[in-house]
Structure formats: C-alpha cells, structure tokens
Design an enzyme around this catalytic site. Structure first.
Site, short mmCIF file in Angstrom:
data_model
loop_
_atom_site.label_atom_id
_atom_site.label_comp_id
_atom_site.label_asym_id
_atom_site.label_seq_id
_atom_site.Cartn_x
_atom_site.Cartn_y
_atom_site.Cartn_z
N LYS A 1 0.91 -1.28 -0.13
CA LYS A 1 -0.03 -0.21 0.01
C LYS A 1 0.94 1.34 0.07
O LYS A 1 2.04 1.34 0.76
CB LYS A 1 -0.83 -0.08 1.20
CG LYS A 1 -1.98 1.07 1.36
CD LYS A 1 -2.90 0.90 2.44
CE LYS A 1 -3.98 2.09 2.59
NZ LYS A 1 -4.91 1.67 3.79
N SER B 1 -9.68 1.82 2.44
CA SER B 1 -8.86 2.55 1.99
C SER B 1 -7.74 1.77 1.18
O SER B 1 -6.98 2.25 0.34
CB SER B 1 -7.93 3.53 2.78
OG SER B 1 -7.32 2.97 3.51
N SER C 1 -10.13 -0.64 6.85
CA SER C 1 -9.52 -0.41 5.55
C SER C 1 -8.76 -1.60 4.90
O SER C 1 -8.45 -1.54 3.94
CB SER C 1 -8.87 0.81 5.48
OG SER C 1 -9.63 1.90 5.76
#
Length: 486
Positions: free
Chosen positions: A77, A152, A176
């Site tokens: 990420k 996210s 997330s």
C-alpha cells in the site's frame, strides 16, 4: 494467474524442487499487471527492474533459504514508506516524495526475501471506503469494474483478487483491510493494535492504524502476518508479545469453539442477501462443532460518530506536518503564510480537507469536552462490550460489511452514507482487538465477507476458525475480470 492459485507453501515447494524459479513468479506478476491493470488500476508505481533483478539473484542462490516468503511477489500500500521507491499516499501533496528509509514492515518482508512488485493505490492518506479519493486513479473491483473495490486499501485487495500479486499489505484504521477484502472476495486480517510496527507508516490516526496482510487464502495470510509481526524499538506502541507460528493453528478443528453472534450485527441496515450468506456461514461453523450463541454489543451504535471524531482529530494533528516546507509539494509564493495555505489547499483532496476541518473543530477550545472527550468515553464503553463478550466466548462472528460492493460514483457525494459503510468494522479498531474477513459467498453476484473478531493477541484462534471454515466453504475465488490469455 494459475501459479498464484497454488498458494505460498506449494509455490515454495515447487521452487525448491526446481519446477519453477522466483523469476517465473515475478514475470507472472508483471504479465498479469500488463493484461488487466488498465481495467483494475490497482498500482500507482511499479518496481519492475528492481524486482526482476532481485528474482534473478534469488535464482542464482538456488533459494536454499528458509525465509518465509522467499521469491514471493508482494504489493505494498502506498502509505508504507519504501526507500528508493516513490511513496505518495495517493495525494498530490506527496507527489514526488522519495523516502530515505523503509518502514519496519517493509524491512521485515524484504528480510524474508519477498519481492516488491510495486506500490498500490488507496484513498488519499487512507481516508475513504472506496478508493475513489485517490488523487491519481480510481481502482475498480475485479469482480465487476463498474463497482468499487472498497477502501482505503482498495488497491491492495484488488491486486490480490485480480491475480496481479500473490499477496499485499494494507493498513486498517476503521476497516480499511477487512472491508475491501470483503468486497473483492479475499482474506484480510486486522491484527491486534501493537502486534505490528507502525514505524514508517504514514500516520492517519495513530491510536487506530494497524498494518495487516491481504491474501487469497487463510494459510497465506497466517504466514504473512508472522513475517511482519513483533516488537520494534522504533515504535513505542508495538507490543512486547511473542509471535506465534500461526500456521500451526491451521488444524481445521474447531469443535467446542464458543462463537458469539451480536444481534446488532444482523439487524437493521444489513442487506438481506448478506444476512443470508452470514447465517449460512454460521450454520457451517455449527456443523463443524462450534457452539454459537446470540449476544449484544449495545454500544456499537455509537461507534461511527465516535470513530470519526477521534480519527479526524488525530488526522488533523498528524497531517499538520505536510506544510510545503520539509517535503512534498510546495506552492509558488514569496509569502510564508500564503505558502502554507496554498500548499495545503492545492495538495490535499476534498475528503482529507473535510476530516482535517472536522478534527480541528473537535479539538478546539470550547468543543473539546463536548466532542473529543465524549467520543473517547464512548470508545471505552465499546471496548468494555468486547471484553465482556469475549470473557465467555472465543470469537465474535458477523458480516464484514452491511452490503456488497456498491457502484463507482454511487456514494462519493454522500459522505455520511459512505461513513456508515464501516459500521461493522469500526468498533474493532476502537477496541484494539484483532479481526479477519473471510469470503463466504455471493450477494447480487458480488463477494460477501464473514468477519471473525478475537481477543487481544488472539490471532491464532481467528486463523484456526477461519481456516476450518474456509476448507469446507463452497465459495472459491474466481473474479470475472479477464486478461488477454484467459
């Protein structure tokens, strides 16, 4: 994608048997990315030259290493800082940020000889539930590219579901990891707060953020969490707790496991088709010998407002460092105050600005007691609810999300409804306990996630339950997206 369907253990065995090489896995990752990422848009930055060089080096060593993840392709990420590999947090304000060090979790996966394929898209500064708040691209769900992958960590979940990488790391502040894992039909673990170091993770809400693994299977997830867990001298919130061999917990045996089912998690607001899949999963747990009982988590109703006050307050403090002076984008002006204003106005997106303003207001004089203090009191009550239920039960089970993945653009202009999408995941972060999302079926043709919540540092029990369920579940990962060779 066939190689990645094998799983970590089988792939390592094939490498040691010289049936395949690390280079084959890396080549497969980039081939798949070239085939489908123009549709999925999971990656922001690729690390192709370095990844292929690392794979060749491992091939030359004949991979005699016992490293847990040797030769396995991984995506990171884009809020995990990576030395020599751009880290943007999907924000214009960090458009050209080139870190000078690695996050601890990045160091750990590299020490286990995983190969970084690239950096994955996300909601800007991890603020969102759909990966539509990225400054660079909107990631799409591999099951249906008209739908969101969640957020996210939407890029992380979509990349795994689309077969672009074997597994990925995400971060979970209010769901997330688990919410996009549920939307994309993959396995996502939010560890206990403190289980995994946050050093080198660009902070959103420091008392809530945790790094965790997103994988195709529970077994792969267990290996990846073991690799990234442990005490870190750079992070004062990391816990000095021994890291188990999680794979040993994958026995498939859960007879006598005490399972709590909160009535609030199957009540109003939960999609009927989602409820049906969760109830079927509960019946499957009972068939495996688990003892299920309905319970109540009465303060869950306060989780969403408490979370958005606490998280936004912490974000307003954490994001104050992005001022155009030390790193990131700097506005072109000769006035210092104007430079601060313009750099932040031009660099931050709407959702980030919204949360900074909300958090600054909640912390301001005259409002602190009414909002921030009250939210922290509600957090304590939510934590006590979990403690009470988990005294007499081994795990808590329910849906990960109230609905399957929604359409791209459907909720982007309705932030309150978007925030409510994290209704079932947020309480876990407020309480600091671990939780895993496991695929359990389809609703409206889209994946549904079964959420299992455990005691602090009780990840072993969660893996044991999730693995037992996974081995007997009829659901198999098969996203609809096709590459040129499918």
């Amino acid at each position: 994608m066939p190689l990645f369907e094998e799983g970590l253990v089988r792939l390592k065995q094939k490498i040691h048997n010289k049936e395949i090489k690390a280079s084959d896995l890396v080549d497969e990752a980039f081939t798949r990315i070239n085939e489908v990422d123009d549709k999925v848009k999971a990656f922001l930055t690729l690390n192709e030259d370095q990844a292929k060089a690392e794979a060749r080096k491992l091939d030359e060593q004949a991979l005699t290493s016992d490293a847990l993840l040797a030769g396995m392709p991984i995506g990171l990420k884009d809020n995990l800082v990576t030395k020599g590999l751009k880290t943007t947090c999907a924000s214009r304000i960090l458009e050209n940020y080139d870190p000078i060090y690695d996050a601890t979790v990045v160091e750990k996966v590299r020490a286990e000889q995983a190969i970084t394929i690239g950096k994955l898209n996300m909601d800007e500064f991890a603020m969102g539930s759909s990966t539509e708040n990225s400054a660079y691209a909107k990631t799409r769900n591999p099951w249906d590219t008209d739908r969101v992958p969640g957020g996210s960590s939407g890029g992380s979940a979509a990349a795994v579901a689309a077969g672009e990488v074997l597994f990925a790391l995400g971060t979970d502040t209010g769901g997330s990891i688990r919410q996009p894992s549920a939307f994309c039909g993959v396995v996502g673990m939010k560890p206990t707060y403190g289980r995994v170091s946050r050093f080198g993770v660009v902070a959103f809400a420091s008392s809530l953020d945790q790094v965790g693994p997103i994988t195709r299977t529970v077994e792969d997830n267990a290996y990846l969490l073991e690799a990234i867990s442990g005490l870190d001298a750079h992070d004062s919130t990391s816990a000095n707790v021994a890291v188990p061999n999680y794979a040993k917990a994958l026995t498939g045996e859960i007879k006598g496991l005490r399972v709590a089912i909160p009535k609030e998690y199957l009540g109003e607001g939960i999609d009927a088709a989602v409820k049906d899949q969760i109830k079927a999963a509960i019946r499957q747990l009972e068939a495996l010998g688990a003892e299920c009982e309905e319970v109540s988590l009465p303060h869950s109703q306060y989780a969403v407002p408490a979370y958005y006050i606490i998280a936004s307050s912490e974000a307003s403090a954490n994001l104050a460092r992005f001022d155009g002076v030390r790193y990131g984008v700097r506005a072109d002006t000769n006035d210092l105050i104007e430079m601060y204003k313009k750099s932040r106005s031009e660099g931050f997106g709407d959702e980030v600005k919204r949360r900074i303003m909300l958090g600054t207001f909640a912390l301001s004089s005259g409002y602190y007691d009414a909002y921030y203090k009250k939210a922290q009191q509600a957090r304590t009550l939510i934590k006590q609810d979990f403690e009470k239920v988990l005294e007499n039960h081994d795990i808590i089970v329910g849906p990960t999300t109230p609905t399957p993945a929604f359409k791209v653009g459907e909720l982007i202009d309705d932030p309150l409804t978007m925030y409510a999408n994290d209704l079932l995941t947020i309480p876990v972060n407020l309480a600091g306990v671990p939780a895993i999302s496991v695929p359990c079926g389809l609703a409206d043709g889209m994946p549904v996630g079964l959420q299992m919540i455990g005691r602090p540092f009780g990840e072993e029990t969660l893996y044991r339950a999730a693995y037992a369920y996974e081995q007997t579940a009829s659901f198999k990962l098969a996203p609809a997206i096709k590459g040129a060779n499918d």
